[in-house]
Design a protein around this motif. Structure first.
Motif, PDB file in Angstrom:
ATOM      1  N   LEU A 146      10.655  95.225 -36.425  1.00 20.49           N
ATOM      2  CA  LEU A 146      10.585  94.890 -34.871  1.00 20.49           C
ATOM      3  C   LEU A 146      10.867  96.156 -34.201  1.00 20.49           C
ATOM      4  O   LEU A 146      11.040  97.311 -34.774  1.00 20.49           O
ATOM      5  CB  LEU A 146      11.847  93.852 -34.961  1.00 20.49           C
ATOM      6  CG  LEU A 146      11.700  92.587 -35.597  1.00 20.49           C
ATOM      7  CD1 LEU A 146      12.931  91.678 -35.404  1.00 20.49           C
ATOM      8  CD2 LEU A 146      10.371  91.821 -35.341  1.00 20.49           C
ATOM      9  N   PRO A 147      10.473  95.968 -32.727  1.00 18.92           N
ATOM     10  CA  PRO A 147      10.697  97.225 -31.906  1.00 18.92           C
ATOM     11  C   PRO A 147      12.068  97.694 -31.873  1.00 18.92           C
ATOM     12  O   PRO A 147      12.143  98.772 -31.461  1.00 18.92           O
ATOM     13  CB  PRO A 147      10.169  96.583 -30.310  1.00 18.92           C
ATOM     14  CG  PRO A 147       9.291  95.168 -30.784  1.00 18.92           C
ATOM     15  CD  PRO A 147       9.971  94.816 -32.278  1.00 18.92           C
ATOM     16  N   CYS A 193      12.437  92.540 -41.022  1.00 20.05           N
ATOM     17  CA  CYS A 193      12.700  91.237 -41.256  1.00 20.05           C
ATOM     18  C   CYS A 193      11.505  90.812 -42.241  1.00 20.05           C
ATOM     19  O   CYS A 193      10.460  91.004 -42.024  1.00 20.05           O
ATOM     20  CB  CYS A 193      12.862  90.454 -40.178  1.00 20.05           C
ATOM     21  SG  CYS A 193      11.603  90.764 -38.737  1.00 20.05           S
ATOM     22  N   LYS A 194      12.050  89.807 -42.886  1.00 20.74           N
ATOM     23  CA  LYS A 194      11.022  89.113 -43.987  1.00 20.74           C
ATOM     24  C   LYS A 194      10.309  88.005 -43.142  1.00 20.74           C
ATOM     25  O   LYS A 194      10.769  87.275 -42.171  1.00 20.74           O
ATOM     26  CB  LYS A 194      11.805  88.319 -44.764  1.00 20.74           C
ATOM     27  CG  LYS A 194      10.998  87.699 -46.085  1.00 20.74           C
ATOM     28  CD  LYS A 194      11.891  87.076 -46.991  1.00 20.74           C
ATOM     29  CE  LYS A 194      10.905  86.457 -48.039  1.00 20.74           C
ATOM     30  NZ  LYS A 194      11.659  85.810 -48.996  1.00 20.74           N
ATOM     31  N   GLN A 212      21.035  87.944 -32.685  1.00 20.53           N
ATOM     32  CA  GLN A 212      21.464  89.277 -31.975  1.00 20.53           C
ATOM     33  C   GLN A 212      20.809  90.407 -32.725  1.00 20.53           C
ATOM     34  O   GLN A 212      20.515  91.369 -32.135  1.00 20.53           O
ATOM     35  CB  GLN A 212      23.063  89.331 -32.285  1.00 20.53           C
ATOM     36  CG  GLN A 212      23.944  88.466 -31.452  1.00 20.53           C
ATOM     37  CD  GLN A 212      25.099  88.086 -32.041  1.00 20.53           C
ATOM     38  OE1 GLN A 212      25.187  87.650 -33.097  1.00 20.53           O
ATOM     39  NE2 GLN A 212      26.250  88.009 -31.299  1.00 20.53           N
ATOM     40  N   ARG A 213      19.958  89.795 -33.777  1.00 19.94           N
ATOM     41  CA  ARG A 213      19.150  90.809 -34.488  1.00 19.94           C
ATOM     42  C   ARG A 213      17.706  91.033 -33.714  1.00 19.94           C
ATOM     43  O   ARG A 213      16.979  91.949 -34.073  1.00 19.94           O
ATOM     44  CB  ARG A 213      19.161  90.550 -35.981  1.00 19.94           C
ATOM     45  CG  ARG A 213      20.499  90.837 -36.638  1.00 19.94           C
ATOM     46  CD  ARG A 213      20.146  90.100 -38.286  1.00 19.94           C
ATOM     47  NE  ARG A 213      21.603  90.251 -38.638  1.00 19.94           N
ATOM     48  CZ  ARG A 213      21.842  89.558 -39.909  1.00 19.94           C
ATOM     49  NH1 ARG A 213      20.871  88.980 -40.720  1.00 19.94           N
ATOM     50  NH2 ARG A 213      22.871  89.710 -40.518  1.00 19.94           N
ATOM     51  N   ILE A 214      17.591  90.404 -32.724  1.00 20.10           N
ATOM     52  CA  ILE A 214      16.347  90.624 -31.953  1.00 20.10           C
ATOM     53  C   ILE A 214      16.629  91.129 -30.630  1.00 20.10           C
ATOM     54  O   ILE A 214      15.798  91.396 -29.695  1.00 20.10           O
ATOM     55  CB  ILE A 214      15.305  89.444 -32.043  1.00 20.10           C
ATOM     56  CG1 ILE A 214      16.121  88.094 -31.095  1.00 20.10           C
ATOM     57  CG2 ILE A 214      14.924  89.038 -33.158  1.00 20.10           C
ATOM     58  CD1 ILE A 214      15.023  87.221 -30.674  1.00 20.10           C
ATOM     59  N   GLN A 249      -2.312  86.009 -34.554  1.00 19.69           N
ATOM     60  CA  GLN A 249      -1.566  84.724 -34.396  1.00 19.69           C
ATOM     61  C   GLN A 249      -0.136  85.253 -34.146  1.00 19.69           C
ATOM     62  O   GLN A 249       0.604  86.142 -34.848  1.00 19.69           O
ATOM     63  CB  GLN A 249      -1.645  83.827 -35.758  1.00 19.69           C
ATOM     64  CG  GLN A 249      -0.642  82.900 -35.836  1.00 19.69           C
ATOM     65  CD  GLN A 249      -1.028  81.725 -35.031  1.00 19.69           C
ATOM     66  OE1 GLN A 249      -2.028  80.982 -35.012  1.00 19.69           O
ATOM     67  NE2 GLN A 249       0.169  81.324 -34.243  1.00 19.69           N
ATOM     68  N   LYS A 250       0.497  84.532 -33.028  1.00 19.87           N
ATOM     69  CA  LYS A 250       1.934  84.819 -32.679  1.00 19.87           C
ATOM     70  C   LYS A 250       2.857  84.461 -33.849  1.00 19.87           C
ATOM     71  O   LYS A 250       2.821  83.366 -34.304  1.00 19.87           O
ATOM     72  CB  LYS A 250       2.340  84.395 -31.334  1.00 19.87           C
ATOM     73  CG  LYS A 250       1.476  85.246 -30.096  1.00 19.87           C
ATOM     74  CD  LYS A 250       2.133  84.454 -28.724  1.00 19.87           C
ATOM     75  CE  LYS A 250       1.449  85.367 -27.620  1.00 19.87           C
ATOM     76  NZ  LYS A 250       2.011  84.845 -26.435  1.00 19.87           N
ATOM     77  N   VAL A 251       3.744  85.373 -33.877  1.00 23.17           N
ATOM     78  CA  VAL A 251       5.001  85.009 -34.998  1.00 23.17           C
ATOM     79  C   VAL A 251       5.873  83.937 -34.380  1.00 23.17           C
ATOM     80  O   VAL A 251       6.275  84.332 -33.085  1.00 23.17           O
ATOM     81  CB  VAL A 251       5.604  86.157 -35.348  1.00 23.17           C
ATOM     82  CG1 VAL A 251       6.963  85.694 -36.430  1.00 23.17           C
ATOM     83  CG2 VAL A 251       4.835  87.244 -36.170  1.00 23.17           C
TER      84      VAL A 251
END
Length: 767
Positions: free
Chosen positions: A678-679, A684-685, A703-705, A717-719
Motif C-alpha cells: 500500500l502507499p 497486505c494479503k 487504521q492500517r490504511i 479491477q479496483k480492489v
C-alpha cells in the motif's frame, strides 16, 4: 449501424418500407425463425398492397422460395444468409444487410456477424443494419471499431401501448387463463410456457372448458408443423388462447393479443462438453425475456400482463448467447469450409469455448466430414449443401447418395423421425425428401466414392446389414449395464456417460439419437435397437485394444481392454509397473473429473486467480470454474506428466507445481499478486472472492490504511476493501477510498472514538 427501438416501434416493417423507398440497391433481411420470416415478409407486402413474392418483397426459407426478378427485399432465415456468404463472401448481389432481432443471438447470428465483418473489410459499398429492442451497443461498437471510427448508433423512442403488469404467484396457468376469460369478453390471450410437454398438459386441462365458452385453443411451438404455426398468424373471428413457448417472444405479431400470461419459465439448451449431449432444462426466465413477453400485449392497443411469480423474485439479466452454451457442430463445419480450422481463426463477438469447439471437431471427424488436418472433405461439403445437421446429413449421404434410386425407405424413415419435419403433414414430408433427393442429385461430388461412416474406409469391410442410424450417431451406441428387469434400465455410452431408459423392454444394445445429458444421468427418449450380429460387425471395424490403468481399492489395476470409447467389450488383467501411476491418475481424472486429484486451498486459490486473470483479459471460456476444470481434465497428460517422473505418490504440492508451470504462474504472480504494498508502506494479503464476478479483496483494520487516498487496482479491477474495527468487526466495504475519507469516515471515526478510546483516531486527511 446499430438501431434500437422498443417492441412494436416498427423496426421489422416500417424501416424496410422506408429503405425500399429511399435506397436503390438490393436488400436482404434476416429473421431468427421461419415463422417470423413469413410474418414479416407478408406484412410488408400487405403494406405495399402487393402479393408477397411477386412484387418488391419476397422470402426464402427451407423448402420455400418466394423470390422473383422483381424482388428488391428478401426476408430470409439467418442460416440461409450464412450459406449465401459461403458461396459469395462479399455478397456482390446485395447492397444492404439487415439483421433483425439481434438480441436472440442464435449460433447463426454470431457466425453471420463474423462473416459480415470480413465482407465489410473487402467492400466499401456494403451497408449493415443491426436491429433489436435491446442490444449491448458498446460491445458492438467496439467489435466494429475501425480506424477510430465508431459504429453509428440510432436509438428510437418506443411507441408501444401501455401494459398493466399484475403479479399472481399463487395462480396456476389454467386458473389465470380462466380468470382472464371471465374478466373480459375481448382480447386474445398469449400464454408463455417453457416447453411442449407443459403446453400439451395445459391444453388438455383447458380444452373442454374453453370449448364450452366458444374460445379457440391453439399451440405455437417449433415442434409442431409450419402449417399449424401459420394458423396462429391468421385473423379469426372467435376469441383465442394461444399456448406458446419462447418462439412468440419476438418478431411475431400474433393477431388480437391484448393479454399475456407468463409462467416465468423457459427451456434453455446447454451442451454437456464432456459427453457431447445436450441438456434441455427448465429455468427461470431472464429479466430481458420477461420484458419481451410483456411487450406482446401492447403491440396493437393497451394490454395486460399477468406474471405467475412474486414481484420480488430475483432474476438474471439475460442468458449467455447460444454460441457459449450449445452444440457447435454445424458452426465448426461451416468454418472449416471457409478455411477456419481453430476457434481463434476468426474474430467473434463472443468467442466459443475451445472445449466445445474440440468436441465438435471430434464428432465431425467421427462422421467422416473433416480430415485429420481439420480441412473439410467432400462429404463435409455435401453435408452443408443438404441444409441438415451433420448427423442427419451423414445418414442422407450414406442412405441416399450411394444408390441410383435416391433415398432408401430406411433412410427416409430415419430422416423424418429425427428431423424438424417429424410432425409435418405427409405433403410437406414428401416435399422435404424430394428436395433432399434433388440436392443429392445436383451435388458435384461423386457420392459413390464417399465411404459410409458405419462401415469403415476399407471396401472389404462393407456390410450392408449394418443399420443406417450408425452413420449419423456412431457416438450414441449404448450398452445396457443394469440387471435384467430393472426399470428404468441404465445404459452406458462411449463417452462414459450413463442414461436411463423408462420403458418395459430394455435391449442389450441400442443407438439413442434422442437423449438429454442430465446432471448426473441422462434420459433416453428415442432409440433404435441393435442385435448382437450388428454390434459384432460394427465393433470388428471400430473397436480398439488399449492398456488401461486405474485405481482399485487403493492399488493400481492394469488391464488390456477391447474398447469402443469407454465401453469395454472384453478385458484381461496384466502385470503393472511403477511407471503406471501416471496413467492411473490421468485415467482417474479423465473419467471421474478434476476433483479426484489431491487438492488443497493453495491450488484452489491459484485457479481462482487464473480465472480472475482471464476474466479481466476477456477470455470467458477460462474465466469460469467449470470450463477451466474441463480444460485441465482434457490437458492433464500435458501438464501433469512432466512432474510424475520417479514419484511413488501424487501429492497436492506436486499438483500445485504442475499447475503453476502449465498456467504460467510467474506471469500470474506478476499480474495477479497474492499481496499488495500500500502507499503507506504496509504490505497486505489479497484474497480473490467469487461473487457475481471474481473480485480482489483486502480485509484490513481501518487504521492500517491511514495514508492511502487512492484505491489500488489489479488488472484494471479496483480492489474491494473490507474495513474492520480494532476488534476485526466489519465497519465498511468500499471500492472508492477517496470518497470514503470525505464521506463515511467522519461518522465512523466519531463512533470508534467512543467505542475504542485507547486507539489512535486522530487521523485527518492530508492534502
Amino acid at each position: 449501424m446499430v438501431l434500437t427501438a422498443e417492441t412494436a416501434a416498427g423496426k421489422s416493417t416500417v424501416l424496410p418500407l422506408a429503405l425500399l423507398e429511399n435506397f436503390e440497391g438490393k436488400i436482404i433481411m434476416t429473421q431468427p425463425r421461419r415463422l417470423a420470416v413469413l410474418g414479416v415478409a407478408n406484412r410488408i407486402s400487405e403494406l405495399l398492397e402487393e402479393e408477397c413474392g411477386r412484387g418488391e418483397v419476397g422470402y426464402k426459407i427451407h423448402l420455400e422460395n418466394r423470390v422473383s426478378k422483381n424482388t428488391r427485399l428478401e426476408v430470409v432465415t439467418e442460416g440461409i444468409l450464412v450459406r449465401q456468404l459461403q458461396k459469395d463472401p462479399v455478397l456482390e448481389n446485395y447492397n444492404l444487410v439487415i439483421i433483425d432481432e439481434f438480441h436472440e443471438r442464435s449460433i447463426n447470428t454470431d457466425l453471420l456477424l463474423a462473416f459480415l465483418k470480413e465482407a465489410l473489410e473487402l467492400r466499401d459499398d456494403l451497408y449493415v443494419i443491426i436491429m433489436s429492442a435491446t442490444i449491448d451497443t458498446e460491445k458492438l461498437q467496439n467489435y466494429f471499431l475501425k480506424d477510430d471510427r465508431e459504429l453509428p448508433l440510432f436509438q428510437i423512442p418506443g411507441r408501444q401501448f401501455p401494459v398493466e403488469v399484475v403479479y399472481k404467484p399463487e395462480f396456476s396457468v389454467e386458473n389465470a387463463v380462466l380468470q382472464e376469460i371471465n374478466r373480459s369478453e375481448k382480447g386474445n390471450i398469449l400464454v408463455f410456457l417453457p416447453g411442449i410437454s407443459d403446453i400439451r398438459k395445459v391444453f388438455s386441462n383447458l380444452q373442454d372448458e374453453l370449448r364450452e365458452k366458444d374460445v379457440e385453443l391453439l399451440i405455437l411451438h417449433s415442434s409442431i408443423s409450419l402449417e399449424e404455426q401459420k394458423k396462429v398468424l391468421k385473423d379469426s373471428k372467435s376469441r383465442r388462447v394461444i399456448l406458446s413457448s419462447s418462439i412468440a417472444e419476438t418478431s411475431l405479431t400474433v393477431p388480437g393479443v391484448t393479454i399475456v400470461i407468463d409462467s416465468g419459465l423457459a427451456r434453455v439448451n446447454r451442451i454437456n462438453i464432456s459427453t457431447g449431449m445436450e441438456n434441455l432444462s427448465t429455468e427461470v426466465e431472464s429479466e430481458f425475456s420477461a420484458e419481451q413477453r410483456k411487450g406482446r400485449a401492447g403491440r396493437l392497443q393497451a394490454g395486460r400482463c399477468i406474471r405467475l411469480w412474486s414481484e420480488f423474485e430475483p432474476r438474471i439479466k439475460d442468458f449467455p448467447p447460444e454460441i457459449m452454451r450449445a452444440d457447435l457442430t454445424e458452426l465448426v463445419l461451416e468454418c472449416a469450409e471457409r478455411g477456419i480450422f481453430y476457434v481463434d481463426g476468426i474474430d467473434w463477438l463472443d468467442k466459443p469455448s475451445k472445449a466445445s469447439w474440440t468436441e465438435a471437431v471430434k464428432l465431425l471427424q467421427n462422421l467422416g466430414m473433416l480430415k485429420e488436418d481439420l480441412r473439410i472433405n467432400d462429404k463435409g461439403k455435401v453435408a452443408l449443401e443438404l441444409g441438415l445437421h451433420p448427423r442427419l446429413a451423414a445418414i442422407a449421404i450414406d442412405g441416399g447418395g450411394q444408390t441410383p434410386g435416391g433415398i432408401s425407405s430406411e433412410c427416409k424413415k430415419l430422416l423424418l423421425k429425427y428431423s424438424s419435419y417429424s410432425k409435418a403433414s405427409p405433403e410437406i414430408q414428401e416435399k422435404f425428401i424430394n428436395d433432399l433427393n434433388r440436392r443429392l442429385k445436383d451435388c458435384p461430388v461423386a457420392l459413390g466414392s464417399i465411404p459410409p461412416v458405419n462401415l469403415g474406409s476399407v471396401p472389404s469391410c462393407k456390410n450392408p446389414s449394418l443399420p443406417l442410424v450408425l452413420s449419423g450417431f456412431p457416438d450414441r451406441i449404448a450398452r445396457c449395464v443394469s440387471e435384467c428387469g430393472v426399470e428404468p434400465a441404465e445404459y452406458q455410452f462411449p463417452s462414459g456417460r450413463k442414461a436411463l431408459l423408462y420403458q418395459g423392454r430394455a435391449p442389450q444394445w441400442i443407438v439413442a439419437p434422442s437423449v438429454l445429458a442430465g446432471k448426473s444421468e441422462g434420459s433416453i427418449f428415442e432409440f433404435e435397437e441393435l442385435n448382437q450380429q450388428e454390434i459384432d460387425d460394427f465393433m470388428e471395424i471400430h473397436a480398439q485394444k488399449r492398456q488401461n490403468c486405474r485405481f482399485s481399492e487403493g492399488k493400481i489395476l492394469k488391464t488390456e481392454d477391447l474398447c469402443y470409447g469407454q465401453i469395454v467389450l472384453s478385458s484381461k488383467k496384466i502385470q503393472s509397473d511403477p511407471g503406471d501411476l501416471q496413467a492411473a491418475w490421468i485415467n482417474e481424472v479423465q473419467t471421474k473429473g478434476f476433483n479426484q486429484l489431491p487438492l488443497d486451498a493453495k491450488i484452489e486459490n491459484l485457479l481462482l486467480r487464473y480465472e480472475f486473470y482471464n476474466q479481466q483479459k476477456g477470455d470467458k471460456a477460462l474465466a469460469d470454474d467449470k470450463n477451466l476444470k474441463l480444460y485441465l481434465e482434457e490437458k492433464i497428460e500435458e501438464w501433469l506428466s512432466p512432474f510424475m517422473s520417479g514419484i511413488s505418490k501424487l501429492t497436492s504440492q506436486i499438483v500445485y507445481d504442475a499447475l503453476f508451470w502449465f498456467l504460467k504462474g510467474t506471469d500470474l504472480e506478476k499480474n495477479v499478486p497474492e499481496s499488495l504494498l500500500l502507499p503507506n508502506g504496509r504490505k497486505c494479503k489479497v484474497k480473490y472472492e467469487r461473487q457475481e464476478k471474481i473480485k480482489p479483496v483486502i480485509e484490513i483494520i481501518i487504521q492500517r490504511i491511514f495514508g492511502c487516498f487512492e484505491t489500488p487496482e489489479i488488472c484494471g479491477q479496483k480492489v474491494l476493501f473490507k474495513l474492520l474495527s480494532p476488534a476485526s468487526r466489519p465497519l465498511q466495504i468500499t471500492e472508492d477510498l477517496a470518497n470514503f475519507w470525505t464521506g463515511a469516515w467522519p461518522e465512523i471515526c466519531k463512533e470508534m472514538k467512543g467505542r475504542y478510546p485507547k486507539h489512535n483516531w486522530n487521523y485527518k486527511l492530508v492534502d
